[in-house]
Design an enzyme around this catalytic site. Structure first.
Site, mmCIF file in Angstrom:
data_model
loop_
_atom_site.group_PDB
_atom_site.id
_atom_site.type_symbol
_atom_site.label_atom_id
_atom_site.label_comp_id
_atom_site.label_asym_id
_atom_site.label_seq_id
_atom_site.Cartn_x
_atom_site.Cartn_y
_atom_site.Cartn_z
ATOM 1 N N GLN A 180 1.287 -1.359 -0.388
ATOM 2 C CA GLN A 180 0.154 -0.158 -0.359
ATOM 3 C C GLN A 180 0.392 1.688 -0.069
ATOM 4 O OE1 GLN A 180 -2.776 0.173 3.407
ATOM 5 N NE2 GLN A 180 -3.448 -2.134 2.196
ATOM 6 N N HIS A 247 -0.703 0.355 5.165
ATOM 7 C CA HIS A 247 -1.201 1.711 6.462
ATOM 8 C C HIS A 247 -0.704 2.417 6.661
ATOM 9 C CE1 HIS A 247 -4.643 -1.824 8.649
ATOM 10 N NE2 HIS A 247 -4.538 -1.436 6.976
ATOM 11 N N GLU A 340 -14.853 5.036 8.716
ATOM 12 C CA GLU A 340 -15.169 6.221 10.000
ATOM 13 C C GLU A 340 -14.765 6.969 9.409
ATOM 14 O OE1 GLU A 340 -13.387 6.154 13.573
ATOM 15 O OE2 GLU A 340 -14.313 4.309 13.822
ATOM 16 N N TYR A 350 -9.980 8.805 19.122
ATOM 17 C CA TYR A 350 -11.264 8.099 18.468
ATOM 18 C C TYR A 350 -11.259 6.618 18.288
ATOM 19 C CZ TYR A 350 -11.212 12.876 16.878
ATOM 20 O OH TYR A 350 -11.720 14.210 16.932
ATOM 21 N N TYR A 361 -10.640 -9.449 10.667
ATOM 22 C CA TYR A 361 -11.455 -10.068 9.044
ATOM 23 C C TYR A 361 -11.766 -11.280 8.639
ATOM 24 C CZ TYR A 361 -9.301 -5.602 6.718
ATOM 25 O OH TYR A 361 -9.522 -4.724 6.319
HETATM 26 C C1 HEC Z 1 -7.259 -7.461 5.049
HETATM 27 C C2 HEC Z 1 -8.027 -7.732 3.792
HETATM 28 C C3 HEC Z 1 -7.674 -8.878 3.293
HETATM 29 C C4 HEC Z 1 -8.537 -10.280 3.577
HETATM 30 C C5 HEC Z 1 -9.648 -9.837 3.991
HETATM 31 C C6 HEC Z 1 -8.240 -11.283 2.559
HETATM 32 N N1 HEC Z 1 -7.441 -10.879 2.181
HETATM 33 FE FE1 HEC Z 1 -5.840 -12.524 0.876
HETATM 34 N N2 HEC Z 1 -4.168 -10.479 0.529
HETATM 35 C C7 HEC Z 1 -4.731 -10.218 0.958
HETATM 36 C C8 HEC Z 1 -3.151 -9.037 0.651
HETATM 37 C C9 HEC Z 1 -3.061 -7.494 1.522
HETATM 38 C C10 HEC Z 1 -2.983 -9.378 0.656
HETATM 39 C C11 HEC Z 1 -1.408 -9.763 -0.417
HETATM 40 C C12 HEC Z 1 -0.739 -8.307 -0.547
HETATM 41 C C13 HEC Z 1 0.580 -8.262 -2.084
HETATM 42 O O1 HEC Z 1 1.462 -8.796 -0.771
HETATM 43 O O2 HEC Z 1 0.116 -8.489 -2.557
HETATM 44 C C14 HEC Z 1 -3.548 -10.756 -0.244
HETATM 45 C C15 HEC Z 1 -3.427 -12.134 -1.117
HETATM 46 C C16 HEC Z 1 -3.977 -13.101 -1.291
HETATM 47 C C17 HEC Z 1 -4.145 -14.075 -1.889
HETATM 48 C C18 HEC Z 1 -3.193 -13.933 -3.157
HETATM 49 C C19 HEC Z 1 -3.088 -13.245 -4.728
HETATM 50 C C20 HEC Z 1 -1.575 -13.132 -5.429
HETATM 51 O O3 HEC Z 1 -2.061 -12.203 -6.690
HETATM 52 O O4 HEC Z 1 -1.057 -14.707 -5.368
HETATM 53 C C21 HEC Z 1 -4.825 -15.071 -2.095
HETATM 54 C C22 HEC Z 1 -5.549 -16.481 -3.342
HETATM 55 C C23 HEC Z 1 -6.149 -13.679 -1.358
HETATM 56 N N3 HEC Z 1 -5.319 -13.572 -0.480
HETATM 57 C C24 HEC Z 1 -7.066 -14.961 -1.235
HETATM 58 C C25 HEC Z 1 -8.143 -13.993 0.086
HETATM 59 C C26 HEC Z 1 -9.109 -14.811 0.411
HETATM 60 C C27 HEC Z 1 -9.857 -16.247 -0.011
HETATM 61 C C28 HEC Z 1 -9.814 -13.703 1.150
HETATM 62 C C29 HEC Z 1 -11.222 -14.723 1.991
HETATM 63 C C30 HEC Z 1 -11.175 -15.711 2.970
HETATM 64 C C31 HEC Z 1 -8.759 -13.364 1.766
HETATM 65 N N4 HEC Z 1 -7.972 -13.103 0.572
HETATM 66 C C32 HEC Z 1 -9.082 -12.020 2.588
HETATM 67 C C33 HEC Z 1 -5.506 -9.010 2.110
HETATM 68 C C34 HEC Z 1 -6.631 -9.317 2.560
#
Ligand code: HEC
Length: 465
Positions: A180, A247, A340, A350, A361
């Site tokens: 981010q 963040h 918010e 806050y 999450y």
């Molecule tokens: C808090 C926010 C958040 C939530 C909620 C979240 N993710 Fe993620 N997810 C991320 C972030 C941040 C990354 C990795 C970012 C990066 O390093 O590129 C990621 C990466 C991933 C990846 C890898 C993607 C890739 O390009 O290889 C997968 C698959 C994934 N998430 C699946 C899920 C699934 C399924 C859920 C729900 C169960 C979920 N995520 C919920 C934030 C979240």
């Protein structure tokens, strides 16, 4: 004999069809359940249609961590804690995990799951046209003349953009494009016409450990396409830099008493939002030259960052001083739910992470409290989260009836919201545009048009007559 054979083969064919259609039904049911799980647990970060929001897209078929069924199962179960992808192993397993992965891999995944909306749309009032295209994740923008704006790209470039072309500003401070983080907001001094100061917020790496990051604020002047006279206005102590990629806040805004406000998100260390000796999870107030206002609330507290103006702020990504009322409006990301809208006041807590309207999450309880003594309530909150980003006050003449209203962008929810406020109270909101892409920033041009930064372009909104 022949007849018998025929009969059996038709019967066989018949059952095979039945089986296939039963399989298809199972698949559909599994996908449906997977979609519900996705909406509940993943949508707030990965976007309503997996198009990405705060987290990467899962619809673009590019996988940074491997996109096989096994990879996705592992990532969902164990998380990628270092980069902000939570572990869901405690809550999603067995059949649920199968369903979720089926959904992510299904063709249906690109279909719409309607977001929860309780706000009316005024979309038909505006005409939307491209103003600048071929941009790479524009993050912040600020107009310096008619049809000319300074625009940051998260990847680290500052541009002077107009509808006919653009020039790159060379020599700006080095930022770190990490998750981010990157080159974030740009703003100009309220007295820009006379002093030429341009302000930047960005993700800065510690000299000794390039993985340790924090939000930094600098200003400089632009001469012949070159960044000059650079001054550091805010920089955290090296020991307070943090090795996470999320963040960072941060928007820059000014009041008419010489102050500059900016926010820093909690950097993934939520408890530090309550700690005045840490810069993260706060709104800061400094003078435009970086000095500390004498009446800042915590200047007397030992080891506190004297620039802190308010605390307990999770991840502020919209901050604007209302020109008529002087209220410092702020939008911040909640966890899952609980985004918010706050009216920021001196010395106020806050509440993050002690109070929140959101939950973890992974669906577990984050805090039992939405309110506690000594902690301020939001003026309004969005549950489910819309992933707020970018905030301005409408001041132009093209939409006279909207003067003084807030314009708030949203990433995952892909909307711009027109929010009616009176003093420090919330009166209601309407959706101005939706489904054009995730909204990173909203600003008003000198022409009174509303400009909206989308993933690769800036669009211009004017009355639809
Ligand atoms: C808090 C926010 C958040 C939530 C909620 C979240 N993710 Fe993620 N997810 C991320 C972030 C941040 C990354 C990795 C970012 C990066 O390093 O590129 C990621 C990466 C991933 C990846 C890898 C993607 C890739 O390009 O290889 C997968 C698959 C994934 N998430 C699946 C899920 C699934 C399924 C859920 C729900 C169960 C979920 N995520 C919920 C934030 C979240």
């Amino acid at each position: 004999m022949l007849r018998l054979l025929l009969l059996t083969s038709t019967a066989f064919l018949f059952t095979a069809c039945q089986q296939a259609s039963a399989q298809k039904k199972d698949m559909e049911r599994s996908t449906e359940r997977g979609a519900a799980l996705y909406a509940e647990f993943c949508e707030s970060c990965h976007g309503v249609n997996m198009e990405g929001g705060m987290a990467p897209s899962m619809a673009d078929e590019s996988w940074a961590y491997g996109g096989t069924v096994a990879d996705i199962r592992r990532i969902v179960t164990q998380g990628l804690e270092e980069v902000g992808m939570p572990a869901f192993g405690d809550v999603i397993r067995g059949q649920n995990l199968d369903d979720l992965v089926t959904y992510i891999h299904s063709d249906l995944s690109s279909e719409k799951i309607p977001a929860v909306e309780n706000v009316s749309s005024v979309e038909e009032r505006v005409k939307i046209e491209d103003w600048a295209t071929d941009l790479d994740e524009p993050w912040g923008m600020h107009f310096i003349a008619d049809d000319t704006a300074l625009v940051t790209e998260k990847s680290g470039k500052l541009w002077q953009v107009s509808s006919v072309g653009r020039i790159e500003i060379k020599g700006i401070p080095e930022s770190v494009d990490e998750r981010q983080g990157g080159l974030l907001d740009v703003a100009t001094d309220p007295d820009y016409a006379n002093n030429g100061w341009v302000y930047l917020s960005y993700t800065h790496a510690d000299k000794k450990d390039r993985k340790a990051l924090m939000t930094k604020i600098s200003r400089g002047r632009i001469k012949n396409g070159q960044w000059t006279n650079e001054q550091t206005l805010f920089q955290a102590k090296p020991e307070d830099y943090i090795k996470t990629g999320f963040h960072f806040g941060s928007r820059i805004t000014f009041d008419d008493e010489g102050h500059l406000y900016f926010g820093i998100g909690d950097r993934g260390k939520k408890d530090e939002a309550q700690d005045l000796t840490r810069p993260n999870g706060k709104i800061h107030r400094i003078m435009r030259d970086g000095s500390i206002p004498e009446d800042n609330p915590f200047v007397e507290i030992e080891n506190a960052y004297p620039s802190i103006y308010s605390y307990g702020n999770r991840n502020p990504q919209g901050t604007i001083v209302h020109p008529q009322t002087g209220v410092v409006w702020e939008t911040e990301h909640g966890p899952r739910g609980g985004d918010e809208l706050n009216a920021i006041k001196s010395g106020v807590n806050y509440g993050w992470p002690k109070i929140s309207y959101g939950i973890n999450y992974n669906g577990t309880e984050l805090t039992p409290h939405t309110a506690l003594p000594g902690m301020e309530q939001p003026v309004s909150q969005w549950t489910p989260s819309i992933a707020v980003c970018g905030l301005d006050v409408y001041t132009g003449d093209l939409f006279p009836e909207w003067k003084g209203r807030l314009l708030a962008g949203a990433l995952a929810n892909q909307t711009v919201r027109l929010i009616d406020v009176e003093g420090e109270t919330y009166k209601g909101e309407a959706i101005l545009i939706k489904d054009k892409g995730r909204v990173r920033d909203v600003t008003i041009g000198p022409d009174g048009a509303i400009y909206v930064a989308l993933p690769s372009r800036i669009v211009r909104l004017t009355p639809n007559e």
